[in-house]
Design a protein around this motif. Structure first.
Motif, PDB file in Angstrom:
ATOM      1  N   ASN A 197       0.842  -1.201   0.000  1.00  0.00           N
ATOM      2  CA  ASN A 197       0.000   0.000   0.000  1.00  0.00           C
ATOM      3  C   ASN A 197       0.873   1.245   0.000  1.00  0.00           C
ATOM      4  O   ASN A 197       2.088   1.193   0.198  1.00  0.00           O
ATOM      5  CB  ASN A 197      -0.899   0.045   1.255  1.00  0.00           C
ATOM      6  CG  ASN A 197      -1.777  -1.176   1.394  1.00  0.00           C
ATOM      7  OD1 ASN A 197      -2.770  -1.305   0.715  1.00  0.00           O
ATOM      8  ND2 ASN A 197      -1.394  -2.088   2.284  1.00  0.00           N
TER       9      ASN A 197
ATOM     10  N   SER B 126     -10.359   3.477  -0.187  1.00  0.00           N
ATOM     11  CA  SER B 126      -8.959   3.048  -0.202  1.00  0.00           C
ATOM     12  C   SER B 126      -8.056   4.114  -0.796  1.00  0.00           C
ATOM     13  O   SER B 126      -6.852   4.150  -0.522  1.00  0.00           O
ATOM     14  CB  SER B 126      -8.817   1.744  -0.994  1.00  0.00           C
ATOM     15  OG  SER B 126      -9.048   1.959  -2.379  1.00  0.00           O
TER      16      SER B 126
ATOM     17  N   THR C 299     -12.340   2.829   5.746  1.00  0.00           N
ATOM     18  CA  THR C 299     -10.888   2.833   5.726  1.00  0.00           C
ATOM     19  C   THR C 299     -10.385   4.120   6.355  1.00  0.00           C
ATOM     20  O   THR C 299      -9.980   5.050   5.649  1.00  0.00           O
ATOM     21  CB  THR C 299     -10.362   2.707   4.280  1.00  0.00           C
ATOM     22  OG1 THR C 299     -11.081   1.684   3.602  1.00  0.00           O
ATOM     23  CG2 THR C 299      -8.880   2.385   4.261  1.00  0.00           C
TER      24      THR C 299
ATOM     25  N   ASN D 276      -4.201   1.619  -8.412  1.00  0.00           N
ATOM     26  CA  ASN D 276      -4.687   2.082  -7.112  1.00  0.00           C
ATOM     27  C   ASN D 276      -3.613   2.879  -6.372  1.00  0.00           C
ATOM     28  O   ASN D 276      -2.434   2.541  -6.429  1.00  0.00           O
ATOM     29  CB  ASN D 276      -5.123   0.885  -6.265  1.00  0.00           C
ATOM     30  CG  ASN D 276      -6.182   0.044  -6.964  1.00  0.00           C
ATOM     31  OD1 ASN D 276      -7.300   0.477  -7.152  1.00  0.00           O
ATOM     32  ND2 ASN D 276      -5.803  -1.172  -7.377  1.00  0.00           N
TER      33      ASN D 276
END
Length: 536
Positions: free
Chosen positions: A63, A178, A185, A400
């Motif tokens: 991430n 996200s 989140t 992402n």
């Protein structure tokens, strides 16, 4: 807590701690966009071609990709096999192995580079100091190439008892959450600037604090914010508060607060020194029309029905007051935005509305409880918006949490080699004649556009002590136990400069400047009577 010592530069770039090979050397000009795709870190060119940087195993995820301001290092976090909590990894521009710098990161706090790219700022939970509702968080600064151990900066208490939704999120909400954070989140702020470390400490009612990089001393800047965005050079930040943008460029202020033409959502910065910002908007179109039978399917799994949105991107100049509409579309939300270093193109991510997924449900192609299929049919899409002619190009999807290298020499490939924009996304030409309404002319430096609370009190307003109160104590700090600075009488005037802040006794406090020049805090209500009212 096990602390990892930093390695000398030669060892740092030679040591392979995990079996995640880099597929050859990479250069910033060739692969300027980093993103998460299917759980791995990828590097992408602007023609859509990509190269995978990591090789995640089952159950491992990565991430939060972040470039250093000078573009020489790429960091990202990940939860990998054999490690407790998230770890911080780094890759250098020349390629070679990925290196794990430190483990045990706080799961809700991001990692940040200092403006000079020399240090990383990150946070860990202090062992044994957590409760059921909060963590004691230690913030560190760390120079990964200097061979020194991480240095503690200071601590703060972070509220972790967030209010989760009562069921799974719809795919649009999950995707957008996200990217930018949501109830599903929660994301705190942790960002190094030239004037300190900005951080938030409450996931239920986001606030904003500033920590001194040298002493660790903290002070609250704003009691409630909707978003915090920091320029990549670390010299300024923009805080979204309701329908206003607050420009922060120093520890003590004053701060410039303006009301743009539309309610802001996400924010990106113009070129360094430009005093321009780009902001997105998000407007509900109401409940999404559902094909026959789909409502019953969704109600058995989700706690809410889909809502469609209309989004736009606008550019605002503090120097001229011009507020331009650059782009608009029917979509669930705009996520991240980044301006290319030449200032000619704005990259942005966009979450689509749920139409394709709902159509698949109606035709029996997917099941309502198949959340992986729902996300697959609602991918994050990344676009490039030309600021010269208003054209929009789709670069790719499933990119992402994308991050654009701020030092990349970006040159766009001819449009014919890029994926076309879907017909429903209509580019909007620049509007050179559009300006703010006359009442919203560009403010002078230091001017604060008042933001009113329900009581009618707002920062920057001149208010009067209510004659019904009679006398009013002005205290050194917000709280009835704080010493009295001065006694004010009904009818006297003050100027509101900060607030509100709520204390544990239920009082709401505003910071004011008195006619004498003294500064202090006053309670909003005493014995049920509002203390500050408009001037006569």
């Amino acid at each position: 807590m096990r602390r990892r010592r930093a390695l000398p530069a030669c060892a740092l770039l030679a040591l392979l701690l995990l079996a995640f090979p880099v597929a050859g050397a990479w250069q910033t000009a060739d692969l300027p966009v980093a993103a998460i795709t299917d759980g791995n870190v990828w590097l992408y060119a602007l023609n859509g071609q990509g190269r995978r940087l990591t090789n995640a195993r089952t159950g491992e995820t990565f991430n939060d990709v972040i470039w250093s301001p000078d573009g020489s290092l790429l960091t990202f976090t990940g939860e990998v096999e054999g490690r407790q909590g998230a770890s911080l990894f780094v890759a250098s521009e020349g390629g070679g192995p990925l290196v794990e710098l430190v483990g045990g990161l706080h799961p809700m706090l991001p990692v940040s580079f200092t403006p000079d790219s020399a240090e990383l700022v990150y946070a860990q939970t202090v062992p044994g100091a957590s409760t059921s509702t909060s963590d004691l968080v230690q913030v560190y600064r760390y120079s990964p190439l200097a061979g020194a151990a991480p240095t503690p900066i200071g601590t703060f208490t972070a509220v972790t008892a967030c209010n989760p939704p009562p069921g799974p999120a719809l795919p649009g909400a999950a995707r957008l959450g996200s990217e930018v954070g949501s109830r599903l989140t929660p994301r705190y702020t942790l960002a190094a600037t030239t004037f300190g470390v900005l951080y938030s400490a409450n996931c239920n009612n986001p606030d904003l604090w500033l920590m001194n990089m040298n002493t660790g001393a903290t002070r609250q800047l704003f009691a409630s914010v909707d978003g915090v965005f920091v320029a990549r050079d670390g010299t300024r930040a923009v805080v979204v508060m309701g329908n206003t943008l607050v420009f922060v460029s120093s520890e003590a202020g004053p701060y410039t607060q303006i009301v743009p033409a539309a309610r802001p959502d996400q924010v990106a910065f113009g070129l360094p020194g430009s005093r321009e910002v780009f902001y997105s908007t998000r407007e509900s179109l109401g409940p999404t029309p559902l094909p026959e039978g789909v409502g019953e399917m969704l109600s058995s799994v989700y706690f809410q029905m889909p809502v469609s949105y209309h989004v736009s991107i606008r550019r605002f100049s503090l120097e001229t007051g011009r507020d331009e509409l650059l782009y608009e579309a029917d979509a669930y939300g705009i996520g991240r935005m980044a301006l290319t270093p030449d200032g000619e193109t704005l990259l942005f991510s966009q979450t689509p509305n749920a139409d394709i997924w709902l159509d698949a449900l109606a035709h029996g192609d997917v099941a309502a409880d198949d959340t992986e299929a729902a996300l697959r049919l609602t991918p994050i899409e990344v676009y490039a918006l030309s600021l010269a002619d208003g054209s929009v190009r789709k670069l790719g999807e499933n990119w992402n949490n994308f991050a654009l290298n701020p030092a990349a020499d970006v040159t766009f490939t001819p449009a014919s080699s890029l994926m076309p924009v879907e017909p429903t996304f209509t580019p909007v030409p620049l509007l050179p004649t559009e300006t703010l309404p006359p009442t919203l002319t560009p403010p002078p430096e230091g001017f604060i556009q008042p933001t009113l609370s329900p009581s009618g009190i707002g920062i920057g307003l001149e208010m009067r002590i209510s004659r019904e109160v009679g006398t009013l104590n002005v205290r050194r700090n917000p709280g009835t136990g704080s010493p009295v600075v001065e006694l004010m009488f009904g009818g006297e005037r003050v100027t509101v400069i900060d607030g509100p802040q709520d204390d544990l006794e239920g009082f709401r406090w505003w910071k004011v400047t008195l006619p004498s020049g003294a500064v202090g805090w006053v309670a909003e209500r005493v014995n049920g009577i509002q203390t500050l009212v408009p001037p006569e």
